[in-house]
Design an enzyme around this catalytic site. Structure first.
Site, PDB file in Angstrom:
ATOM      1  N   HIS A  66       0.848  -1.199   0.000  1.00 32.44           N
ATOM      2  CA  HIS A  66       0.000   0.000   0.000  1.00 32.44           C
ATOM      3  C   HIS A  66       0.873   1.235   0.000  1.00 32.44           C
ATOM      4  CE1 HIS A  66       1.054  -0.894   4.097  1.00 32.44           C
ATOM      5  NE2 HIS A  66       0.712   0.317   4.470  1.00 32.44           N
ATOM      6  N   ARG A  67       2.115   1.081   0.467  1.00 36.10           N
ATOM      7  CA  ARG A  67       3.126   2.126   0.339  1.00 36.10           C
ATOM      8  C   ARG A  67       4.394   1.456  -0.171  1.00 36.10           C
ATOM      9  NH1 ARG A  67       0.522   6.182   2.315  1.00 36.10           N
ATOM     10  NH2 ARG A  67      -0.387   6.232   4.384  1.00 36.10           N
ATOM     11  N   LYS A  71       9.667  -2.803   3.051  1.00 32.04           N
ATOM     12  CA  LYS A  71      10.879  -2.717   3.876  1.00 32.04           C
ATOM     13  C   LYS A  71      10.896  -3.848   4.879  1.00 32.04           C
ATOM     14  CE  LYS A  71      14.394  -0.204   5.426  1.00 32.04           C
ATOM     15  NZ  LYS A  71      15.223  -1.423   5.423  1.00 32.04           N
ATOM     16  N   LYS A  95       4.091  -2.663  11.899  1.00 30.56           N
ATOM     17  CA  LYS A  95       5.067  -1.815  12.593  1.00 30.56           C
ATOM     18  C   LYS A  95       5.226  -0.470  11.883  1.00 30.56           C
ATOM     19  CE  LYS A  95       8.307  -4.590  13.675  1.00 30.56           C
ATOM     20  NZ  LYS A  95       9.501  -5.443  13.689  1.00 30.56           N
ATOM     21  N   ASP A 100       4.261   5.426  11.592  1.00 31.02           N
ATOM     22  CA  ASP A 100       4.165   6.346  10.453  1.00 31.02           C
ATOM     23  C   ASP A 100       5.430   6.390   9.607  1.00 31.02           C
ATOM     24  OD1 ASP A 100       1.540   7.170  10.718  1.00 31.02           O
ATOM     25  OD2 ASP A 100       2.037   8.725  12.182  1.00 31.02           O
ATOM     26  N   LYS A 107      10.164  -9.068   4.318  1.00 27.68           N
ATOM     27  CA  LYS A 107      11.196  -9.753   5.111  1.00 27.68           C
ATOM     28  C   LYS A 107      11.920 -10.740   4.218  1.00 27.68           C
ATOM     29  CE  LYS A 107      12.680  -9.687   9.356  1.00 27.68           C
ATOM     30  NZ  LYS A 107      12.626  -8.511  10.255  1.00 27.68           N
ATOM     31  N   SER A 364      16.025   3.321  10.026  1.00 29.45           N
ATOM     32  CA  SER A 364      16.294   2.897   8.648  1.00 29.45           C
ATOM     33  C   SER A 364      15.628   3.863   7.669  1.00 29.45           C
ATOM     34  CB  SER A 364      15.743   1.486   8.401  1.00 29.45           C
ATOM     35  OG  SER A 364      16.670   0.533   8.845  1.00 29.45           O
TER      36      SER A 364
HETATM   37  P1  NAD Z   1      21.320 -10.755  16.816  1.00 25.46           P
HETATM   38  O1  NAD Z   1      21.636 -11.927  15.959  1.00 25.46           O
HETATM   39  O2  NAD Z   1      22.230  -9.579  16.809  1.00 25.46           O
HETATM   40  O3  NAD Z   1      21.166 -11.196  18.338  1.00 25.46           O
HETATM   41  C1  NAD Z   1      20.374 -12.258  18.774  1.00 25.46           C
HETATM   42  C2  NAD Z   1      20.924 -12.692  20.127  1.00 25.46           C
HETATM   43  O4  NAD Z   1      20.069 -13.689  20.677  1.00 25.46           O
HETATM   44  C3  NAD Z   1      22.318 -13.306  20.029  1.00 25.46           C
HETATM   45  O5  NAD Z   1      23.134 -12.831  21.064  1.00 25.46           O
HETATM   46  C4  NAD Z   1      22.051 -14.808  20.163  1.00 25.46           C
HETATM   47  O6  NAD Z   1      23.158 -15.511  20.713  1.00 25.46           O
HETATM   48  C5  NAD Z   1      20.848 -14.795  21.085  1.00 25.46           C
HETATM   49  N1  NAD Z   1      20.052 -16.009  20.970  1.00 25.46           N
HETATM   50  C6  NAD Z   1      19.777 -16.734  19.854  1.00 25.46           C
HETATM   51  N2  NAD Z   1      19.015 -17.798  20.165  1.00 25.46           N
HETATM   52  C7  NAD Z   1      18.823 -17.730  21.502  1.00 25.46           C
HETATM   53  C8  NAD Z   1      18.117 -18.554  22.411  1.00 25.46           C
HETATM   54  N3  NAD Z   1      17.468 -19.642  22.021  1.00 25.46           N
HETATM   55  N4  NAD Z   1      18.108 -18.184  23.722  1.00 25.46           N
HETATM   56  C9  NAD Z   1      18.752 -17.076  24.138  1.00 25.46           C
HETATM   57  N5  NAD Z   1      19.451 -16.270  23.318  1.00 25.46           N
HETATM   58  C10 NAD Z   1      19.474 -16.599  22.017  1.00 25.46           C
HETATM   59  O7  NAD Z   1      19.821 -10.340  16.417  1.00 25.46           O
HETATM   60  P2  NAD Z   1      19.113  -8.945  16.667  1.00 25.46           P
HETATM   61  O8  NAD Z   1      19.268  -8.130  15.439  1.00 25.46           O
HETATM   62  O9  NAD Z   1      19.505  -8.415  17.980  1.00 25.46           O
HETATM   63  O10 NAD Z   1      17.578  -9.418  16.688  1.00 25.46           O
HETATM   64  C11 NAD Z   1      16.972  -9.946  17.856  1.00 25.46           C
HETATM   65  C12 NAD Z   1      15.464  -9.907  17.693  1.00 25.46           C
HETATM   66  O11 NAD Z   1      15.051  -8.558  17.464  1.00 25.46           O
HETATM   67  C13 NAD Z   1      14.896 -10.711  16.529  1.00 25.46           C
HETATM   68  O12 NAD Z   1      13.619 -11.203  16.869  1.00 25.46           O
HETATM   69  C14 NAD Z   1      14.754  -9.664  15.431  1.00 25.46           C
HETATM   70  O13 NAD Z   1      13.784 -10.021  14.452  1.00 25.46           O
HETATM   71  C15 NAD Z   1      14.303  -8.488  16.256  1.00 25.46           C
HETATM   72  N6  NAD Z   1      14.526  -7.179  15.624  1.00 25.46           N
HETATM   73  C16 NAD Z   1      15.761  -6.791  15.246  1.00 25.46           C
HETATM   74  C17 NAD Z   1      15.937  -5.535  14.675  1.00 25.46           C
HETATM   75  C18 NAD Z   1      17.308  -5.005  14.295  1.00 25.46           C
HETATM   76  O14 NAD Z   1      17.391  -3.815  13.955  1.00 25.46           O
HETATM   77  N7  NAD Z   1      18.356  -5.778  14.362  1.00 25.46           N
HETATM   78  C19 NAD Z   1      14.832  -4.697  14.456  1.00 25.46           C
HETATM   79  C20 NAD Z   1      13.567  -5.125  14.872  1.00 25.46           C
HETATM   80  C21 NAD Z   1      13.439  -6.370  15.458  1.00 25.46           C
END
Ligand code: NAD
Length: 472
Positions: A66-67, A71, A95, A100, A107, A364
């Site tokens: 829709h936009r 991302k 999200k 906004d 993904k 971002s």
């Molecule tokens: P990352 O890979 O940098 O870190 C994940 C961490 O979780 C690692 O330290 C890993 O060892 C740990 N981990 C993995 N499996 C595990 C388990 N079973 N038990 C405990 N610890 C465990 O990833 P991230 O970028 O920090 O992302 C973490 C979450 O945040 C994800 O759900 C991701 O979708 C969400 N997220 C990330 C971003 C971003 O900007 N990176 C943005 C929005 C949402």
């Protein structure tokens, strides 16, 4: 209360959507269009690794258009599947609407355990994955813009950008093809910390709402609050560090892959992060209690639980034993729909993922705008603002005949640099979105924050579709 069976990640997201949609008077066809994933592209490609040909499997899903552009991050994780990618793409749509950010949701993922490969091997795999996506027009600065997620970071984004620039040398906006790049690679200051900092801004806003603080059974501010965090990766590390250093919270537990650390006096987050880098886990970290079955620590008594690792961590099995008063969902989908129902019935306050971790996509968006405008934020006005500050000081001194105190001079002559502006924009975004969600909670009394956030997202996306019109 009837406890639901445990659902898949995508089913959980859909269940949340349906609960919110039931409150709205929207045509079923429009709701279906918003809920379902528009495009899922699955690909397989070979790469020669250690003398043998290995075939990798990846996905790019676009949930909504829709936009545009759509991302969403790219995840490197073993056993990732299409259900997970579609669920994560849907969360991106909701999200972006909540904060906004004018994007559709997408993904990507690669079924790979990055820890099993060297840096050169990961570069070869990422470059091939990127080339496949670019050649088939699945990513581009105006169509679909990836960013980092679990298992990827600025390094992978730089490789993808490099491939894009090689394949599309005539695209002036090539640097906007991915976000989450290192600041020296057309990235933006403050992106790396953005999701974790956004989690903190969301938590601070919660503490500015006394009715929510009371509802959770908490009191006061973040100062001294006892926090347990799961996952000390990008999101978890920054959230923990900022909560400890800027808000005076106490990180009493860190749950990682190989176990958990516990210290009632508070853990040294920096030291644990350094230890993890060196030892690829938390085991052996000195001076604290190590719990081998780390997930048990999620159930420990604390004020705030921040799951920041991955989905499906709080389920119908462990939800009845969760003692945290507030759960801030830094990860995507850490609480299953069945667990959500149990926790809601028990009165646990949950700040949902589609709002709590939206700081990453918000910054971002700032990075993408910077790339399209080809100039660093603050570059034009910074010195001008500084000069204005000096002029104000001179005027004040001339009028009063007294020197302006040094501390005041410092504030008046401090002009915002890119990091200041990014943090300010992120803070404003997280506060405004919280208040908008609150307005929905007031409109539908008794509604929990997750349902309200979904209502807000669905209403905004529905409006966008209706205003654009649907092709006859
Ligand atoms: P990352 O890979 O940098 O870190 C994940 C961490 O979780 C690692 O330290 C890993 O060892 C740990 N981990 C993995 N499996 C595990 C388990 N079973 N038990 C405990 N610890 C465990 O990833 P991230 O970028 O920090 O992302 C973490 C979450 O945040 C994800 O759900 C991701 O979708 C969400 N997220 C990330 C971003 C971003 O900007 N990176 C943005 C929005 C949402």
């Amino acid at each position: 209360m009837v406890v639901q069976r445990e659902m898949s990640f995508l089913e959980s997201v859909d269940a949340n959507f349906s609960r919110a949609a039931a409150l709205l008077d929207l045509p079923p066809g429009l709701l279906q269009q918003i809920r379902e994933c528009n495009v899922v592209y699955q690909l397989r490609f070979p790469v020669r690794i250690r003398g043998e040909i290995r075939v990798f499997r990846g996905w790019r899903a676009v949930h909504s258009e829709h936009r545009l552009p759509a991302k969403g991050g790219i995840r490197y994780s073993p056993n990732v599947n299409q259900d997970e990618v579609e669920a994560l793409a849907a969360l991106m749509s909701y999200k972006c609407a909540i904060v906004d950010v004018p994007y559709g949701g997408a993904k990507g993922a690669l079924d790979i355990d990055p820890r099993q490969y060297t840096e050169e091997e990961l570069e070869a795999i990422t470059r091939r994955f990127a080339a496949e996506l670019i050649q088939k027009a699945h990513i581009g600065p105006s169509t679909d813009v990836p960013g980092p997620d679990m298992g990827t970071g600025p390094r992978e984004m730089a490789w993808i950008l490099d491939v894009y620039q090689a394949l599309r040398p005539d695209d002036l906006n090539a640097s906007a093809v991915v976000t989450g790049k290192h600041p020296t690679m057309s990235g933006i200051a403050g992106r790396h910390e953005a999701t974790g900092r956004g989690v903190v801004f969301a938590t601070r806003e919660f503490f500015r709402h006394p009715e929510h603080v009371r509802q959770a059974g908490l009191s006061g501010t973040l100062e001294g609050k006892r926090v347990i965090i799961q996952g000390l990766g990008n999101v978890g590390y920054h959230a923990a560090k900022i909560l400890k250093e800027e808000d005076g919270a106490k990180i009493i537990g860190i749950v990682e892959r190989d176990g958990a650390l516990y210290d009632e006096n508070g853990l040294d987050v920096e030291a644990v992060a350094r230890w993890m880098k060196e030892h690829r886990g938390v085991a052996g970290f000195p001076g604290t209690t190590f719990i081998e079955d780390g997930r048990r620590l999620l159930e420990h008594e604390c004020d705030i639980l921040i799951p920041a690792a991955l989905e499906n961590q709080i389920t119908a099995e462990n939800a009845p034993r969760i003692q945290a008063k507030l759960i801030v969902e830094a990860a995507n989908g850490p609480v299953t729909a069945a667990a959500d129902e149990i926790l809601r019935a028990r009165g646990t306050f949950m700040i949902p993922d589609i709002y709590a971790n939206a700081g990453g996509v918000t910054v971002s968006y700032f990075e993408w705008i910077k790339n399209l405008s080809h100039i660093r934020f603050g570059r034009l006005e910074r010195r001008f603002e500084e000069m204005r500050g000096h002029q104000v000081i001179q005027a004040l001194e001339a009028l009063t005949g007294r020197p302006v105190p040094e501390a005041v001079q410092k504030t008046l002559t401090k002009a915002a640099d890119e990091l200041d502006l990014v943090r300010s924009g992120l803070d404003d975004t997280m506060r405004t979105a919280y208040q908008e969600i609150c307005a929905v909670m007031e409109q539908y009394p008794g509604t929990d924050m997750r349902t309200a956030a979904y209502v807000l997202a669905i209403e905004k996306i529905a409006r966008a579709y209706v205003q654009r019109g649907i092709w006859p």
